[in-house]
Design an enzyme around this catalytic site. Structure first.
Site, PDB file in Angstrom:
ATOM      1  N   PRO A 137      11.304 -18.241   6.755  1.00  0.00           N
ATOM      2  CG  PRO A 137      12.805 -16.531   6.289  1.00  0.00           C
ATOM      3  CD  PRO A 137      12.531 -18.134   6.038  1.00  0.00           C
ATOM      4  CD  GLU A 138       5.468 -19.111   6.294  1.00  0.00           C
ATOM      5  OE1 GLU A 138       5.115 -18.213   5.428  1.00  0.00           O
ATOM      6  OE2 GLU A 138       5.796 -20.064   6.043  1.00  0.00           O
TER       7      GLU A 138
END
Length: 271
Positions: free
Chosen positions: A2-3
């Site tokens: 997840p960014e």
């Protein structure tokens, strides 16, 4: 992993279900995350109403009258809102039970995420204190990048992926933004010109905003048992397209390794 766009998409998805709700109970099934879940995490959340749901970099902040809880999704984590009666799965380590019968559930197969108590001044927490500006905020400027890059031989792609320089520009977004800005990812950061920094700031914002917008379209039902974290998908220009024709000029996309990560670019369009 997840960014920033995925975390922001998650924040937008869970916020309407959390704001104004009181946490009735905190259930920690597995405290051994990246750092042990401290006792004060649950003690300072239970019987308190959630007043704010914020993001700093890739961290989520849940604020109440006592301070802020800090959540991080690590490499494989996700958050869902679902009925509190839903039986937990193998990797579902943490529940925040709400006063309306729902719960916020953390799933983290690799246990690289975090659930910590950051206190009343969360931005002074060691995990947040030294982060760079938000790329979608007013503090992210071409002049600021140029000043930080002056005299540096570090490749520009590695430079913009440094969270002390700017937060949230992950590997995919760095490659895409550099393509849009027409900048070779191998170029020394100190040699980037002022006009190129202006293009790059605009490109980073464009890529991240597009990713957030597309991620948001997948967040249709956070309440459902089958709810998903909403990781975005979009038509990428260069990332993971090695050997395929550039969408602008038709030349084959090049793949190289930089600091242990794959980099994709067009040798004709980026200089």
């Amino acid at each position: 992993m997840p960014e920033l766009p995925e975390v922001e998409t998650t924040r937008r998805g869970i916020a309407p279900h959390l704001l104004g709700r009181t946490i009735a109970r905190v259930i920690v099934r597995e405290p051994r995350l990246r750092w042990p879940v401290p006792p004060e995490f649950g003690a300072n959340l239970e019987a308190q109403a959630i007043e704010r749901v914020e993001r700093r970099g890739k961290y989520l902040l849940l604020g109440n009258a006592l301070g802020f809880a800090l959540l991080h999704l690590g490499m494989s984590g996700s958050l869902r809102i679902l009925p509190a009666s839903t039986p937990p799965g193998r990797h579902e380590h943490l529940d925040l039970l709400l006063d309306d019968g729902l719960c916020l559930r953390l799933t983290d197969p690799r246990r690289f995420g975090a659930a910590l108590w950051a206190g009343p001044e969360p931005h002074a927490h060691p995990l947040l204190a030294h982060l760079g500006p938000e790329p979608l905020g007013p503090g992210f400027t071409a002049g600021g990048l140029a000043a930080r890059a002056a005299g540096r031989n570090q490749a520009v792609k590695s430079f913009i992926m440094d969270s002390h320089v700017v937060v949230g520009v992950g590997n995919i977004y760095a490659s895409e933004a550099l393509f849009l800005a027409g900048i070779d990812p191998r170029r020394p950061a100190g040699s980037v010109t002022p006009p190129a920094w202006l293009r790059l700031v605009a490109a980073i914002r464009q890529v991240l905003e597009a990713a957030i917008a597309e991620g948001g379209t997948t967040l249709r039902d956070f309440v459902g048992v089958e709810g998903k974290p909403g990781y975005f998908r979009q038509q990428l220009c260069v990332y993971d397209r090695a050997g395929q024709p550039c969408r602008s000029c038709g030349a084959p996309i090049v793949q190289i390794r930089q600091t242990g990560r794959s980099t994709y670019f067009c040798a004709c369009c980026q200089s």
